[in-house]
Design an enzyme around this catalytic site. Structure first.
Site, PDB file in Angstrom:
ATOM      1  N   LYS A  78       0.841  -1.204   0.000  1.00  0.00           N
ATOM      2  CA  LYS A  78       0.000   0.000   0.000  1.00  0.00           C
ATOM      3  C   LYS A  78       0.878   1.257   0.000  1.00  0.00           C
ATOM      4  O   LYS A  78       2.076   1.176   0.302  1.00  0.00           O
ATOM      5  CB  LYS A  78      -0.914  -0.011   1.227  1.00  0.00           C
ATOM      6  CG  LYS A  78      -0.161   0.076   2.551  1.00  0.00           C
ATOM      7  CD  LYS A  78      -1.066  -0.228   3.734  1.00  0.00           C
ATOM      8  CE  LYS A  78      -0.273  -0.172   5.036  1.00  0.00           C
ATOM      9  NZ  LYS A  78      -1.024  -0.766   6.157  1.00  0.00           N
TER      10      LYS A  78
ATOM     11  N   ARG B 118     -10.989  -0.157  14.805  1.00  0.00           N
ATOM     12  CA  ARG B 118     -10.898   0.639  13.582  1.00  0.00           C
ATOM     13  C   ARG B 118     -11.764  -0.103  12.577  1.00  0.00           C
ATOM     14  O   ARG B 118     -12.976  -0.082  12.708  1.00  0.00           O
ATOM     15  CB  ARG B 118      -9.412   0.758  13.167  1.00  0.00           C
ATOM     16  CG  ARG B 118      -9.133   1.895  12.224  1.00  0.00           C
ATOM     17  CD  ARG B 118      -7.657   1.975  11.858  1.00  0.00           C
ATOM     18  NE  ARG B 118      -7.163   0.754  11.215  1.00  0.00           N
ATOM     19  CZ  ARG B 118      -5.907   0.582  10.797  1.00  0.00           C
ATOM     20  NH1 ARG B 118      -5.009   1.533  10.965  1.00  0.00           N
ATOM     21  NH2 ARG B 118      -5.533  -0.533  10.206  1.00  0.00           N
TER      22      ARG B 118
ATOM     23  N   TYR C 198      13.795  30.994   4.500  1.00  0.00           N
ATOM     24  CA  TYR C 198      12.631  31.720   5.002  1.00  0.00           C
ATOM     25  C   TYR C 198      12.742  31.925   6.505  1.00  0.00           C
ATOM     26  O   TYR C 198      13.053  30.985   7.241  1.00  0.00           O
ATOM     27  CB  TYR C 198      11.350  30.937   4.699  1.00  0.00           C
ATOM     28  CG  TYR C 198      10.987  30.924   3.239  1.00  0.00           C
ATOM     29  CD1 TYR C 198      10.668  32.099   2.565  1.00  0.00           C
ATOM     30  CD2 TYR C 198      10.954  29.731   2.528  1.00  0.00           C
ATOM     31  CE1 TYR C 198      10.340  32.081   1.223  1.00  0.00           C
ATOM     32  CE2 TYR C 198      10.617  29.701   1.188  1.00  0.00           C
ATOM     33  CZ  TYR C 198      10.308  30.887   0.534  1.00  0.00           C
ATOM     34  OH  TYR C 198       9.973  30.863  -0.785  1.00  0.00           O
TER      35      TYR C 198
ATOM     36  N   MET D 192       9.910  24.368  -0.294  1.00  0.00           N
ATOM     37  CA  MET D 192       9.051  23.457  -1.056  1.00  0.00           C
ATOM     38  C   MET D 192       9.848  22.482  -1.921  1.00  0.00           C
ATOM     39  O   MET D 192       9.564  21.291  -1.951  1.00  0.00           O
ATOM     40  CB  MET D 192       8.086  24.262  -1.925  1.00  0.00           C
ATOM     41  CG  MET D 192       6.999  23.413  -2.550  1.00  0.00           C
ATOM     42  SD  MET D 192       5.863  24.371  -3.570  1.00  0.00           S
ATOM     43  CE  MET D 192       5.092  25.442  -2.369  1.00  0.00           C
TER      44      MET D 192
HETATM   45  C1  LIG Z   1      -0.289  -1.755   6.862  1.00  0.00           C
HETATM   46  C2  LIG Z   1      -0.861  -3.040   7.230  1.00  0.00           C
HETATM   47  C3  LIG Z   1      -0.053  -4.139   7.513  1.00  0.00           C
HETATM   48  C4  LIG Z   1       1.448  -4.055   7.600  1.00  0.00           C
HETATM   49  O1  LIG Z   1       1.833  -3.438   8.793  1.00  0.00           O
HETATM   50  P1  LIG Z   1       3.392  -3.335   9.163  1.00  0.00           P
HETATM   51  O2  LIG Z   1       3.418  -2.825  10.534  1.00  0.00           O
HETATM   52  O3  LIG Z   1       3.966  -2.361   8.181  1.00  0.00           O
HETATM   53  O4  LIG Z   1       3.936  -4.686   8.972  1.00  0.00           O
HETATM   54  C5  LIG Z   1      -0.649  -5.359   7.744  1.00  0.00           C
HETATM   55  N1  LIG Z   1      -1.989  -5.484   7.697  1.00  0.00           N
HETATM   56  C6  LIG Z   1      -2.794  -4.440   7.449  1.00  0.00           C
HETATM   57  C7  LIG Z   1      -4.261  -4.649   7.436  1.00  0.00           C
HETATM   58  C8  LIG Z   1      -2.272  -3.186   7.217  1.00  0.00           C
HETATM   59  O5  LIG Z   1      -3.096  -2.151   6.978  1.00  0.00           O
END
Ligand SMILES: *Cc1c(COP(=O)(O)O)cnc(C)c1O
Length: 366
Positions: A34, A132, A262, A310
């Protein structure tokens, strides 16, 4: 180097980290890619991870999963953050597994599958204490609804909130809760083939790995899930995969008393040589980074001086520096400042440092 700045990703490091994680259990490795593979580059990392023995890919967004399929990657993929209204028909036709964590989502995915005359492949997310995503209050209704839904329950999973805390009993509580829910699901006659809960921290600590998939994120990139509680990546046997190199867009000698950038927040104490690095906060260099970090020029550290702009920041190369305009410097990794150093200097975690490195920088697999 022809680019003003570039991200170099070590395929050998990723392979090493996957191999290292595989040693902790017999579970299959799902490579979490991701957020542009934690900033390392989605397609190059996915390809490398699969070559190195990962058998699954995991994304948050559906569009990331589509990108993987468009690139010709055929490995199983789970996309686990899919709010209602996404293109589920395309997901089903592209053989992308979907996580479900609400009845609304189950119904929407089921309807899309029915229209196509197919069953959607789903992984049921259970909220075991992270509070969550995942089923909690709708659990009983889910068990009633599943038999009529046009889905194939391929998997069942949960996510840990505190797996990086060796002294916390919370992970075991989550595991017990999870196993209870999986048993309830099985009692209804639905037997998911894949059951998974471990992230990097759990995998490295060998907990929750008796299930058949581990979801490996930060550790695959060679970084520690929590430097303070678990030690550094190298102490955990990992190799960092990311190096960022940039050019000095300008090198110049300045007198004592020069106020830099800046706000003129830093003033040179004596005559010195400054370098303007061709990266800024739009590239993911945090604006509040301080002199505690900087770049490596010819093996020598040159700290940031003044505020990050930037598209550029200034480093103090030292009065005796022989640096030339156009020289390459190492901004992160490879003997220079690590993602952990950057995180510490900016009051954040290594995850945030690497994932924020802008997509506009080229990723080069080395
Ligand atoms: C991001 C994520 C992981 C990986 O987590 P790490 O701490 O980077 O290993 C695993 N499962 C889910 C559902 C995640 O969102």
């Amino acid at each position: 180097m022809k680019n003003r700045a570039e991200v170099r990703v070590s395929a050998a490091a990723i392979a090493h980290n996957i191999f290292h994680a595989k040693a902790t259990s017999s579970a299959e490795v799902l490579a979490v890619v991701k957020a542009n593979a934690y900033g390392h580059g989605l397609i190059p990392v996915a390809t490398t991870a699969l070559k190195a023995g990962a058998t699954w890919l995991g994304t948050a967004l559906l569009e990331e999963a589509f990108e993987l399929r468009t690139a010709g990657i055929t490995a199983p993929i789970i996309a686990w953050l899919t709010p209602p209204g996404e293109d589920f028909a395309r997901a089903i036709e592209s053989d992308i597994d979907l996580a479900i964590s609400s009845l609304a989502l189950l119904h929407e995915i089921s309807a899309a599958a029915e229209k196509l005359g197919k069953r959607a492949r789903v992984h049921i997310e259970i909220d075991t204490g992270m509070t969550r995503g995942g089923f909690l209050n709708e659990w009983d209704q889910l068990l009633t609804a599943l038999p009529q839904a046009h889905v194939e329950v391929v998997g069942c999973w949960t996510h840990f909130a505190r797996a990086d805390e060796p002294l916390s009993e919370f992970t075991q509580i989550q595991i017990n809760n999870f196993e209870g829910k999986v048993a309830e699901l099985r009692a209804t006659g639905i037997d998911p083939q894949f059951v998974h809960c471990a992230n990097s921290a759990a995998t490295l600590r060998g907990i929750g790995t008796s299930q058949n998939i581990v979801r490996l994120g930060i550790a695959m990139y060679g970084l520690s899930p929590d430097v303070e509680l678990m030690g550094s990546g190298s102490a955990l046997g990992l190799k960092p995969a990311m190096t960022i190199a940039a050019k000095l867009a300008l090198v110049k000698k300045v007198p004592a008393g020069s106020a830099i950038g800046y706000g003129g927040t830093a003033v040179t104490e004596g005559e010195t040589v400054l370098g303007v690095v061709a990266m800024g906060y739009s590239d993911g260099i945090p604006r509040d980074a301080s002199f505690e970090v900087g770049v490596l020029h010819n093996g020598r550290q040159a700290p940031i001086i003044g505020r990050v702009s930037m598209d550029q920041f200034v480093v103090d190369l030292g009065s005796d520096s022989t640096a030339q305009t156009g020289d390459e410097v190492i901004v992160l990794g490879e003997g220079g400042y690590s993602a952990d150093d950057w995180a510490k200097a900016c009051g954040t975690i290594n995850y945030e440092i690497v994932t924020r490195i802008a997509a506009r920088l080229p990723r080069i697999l080395v």
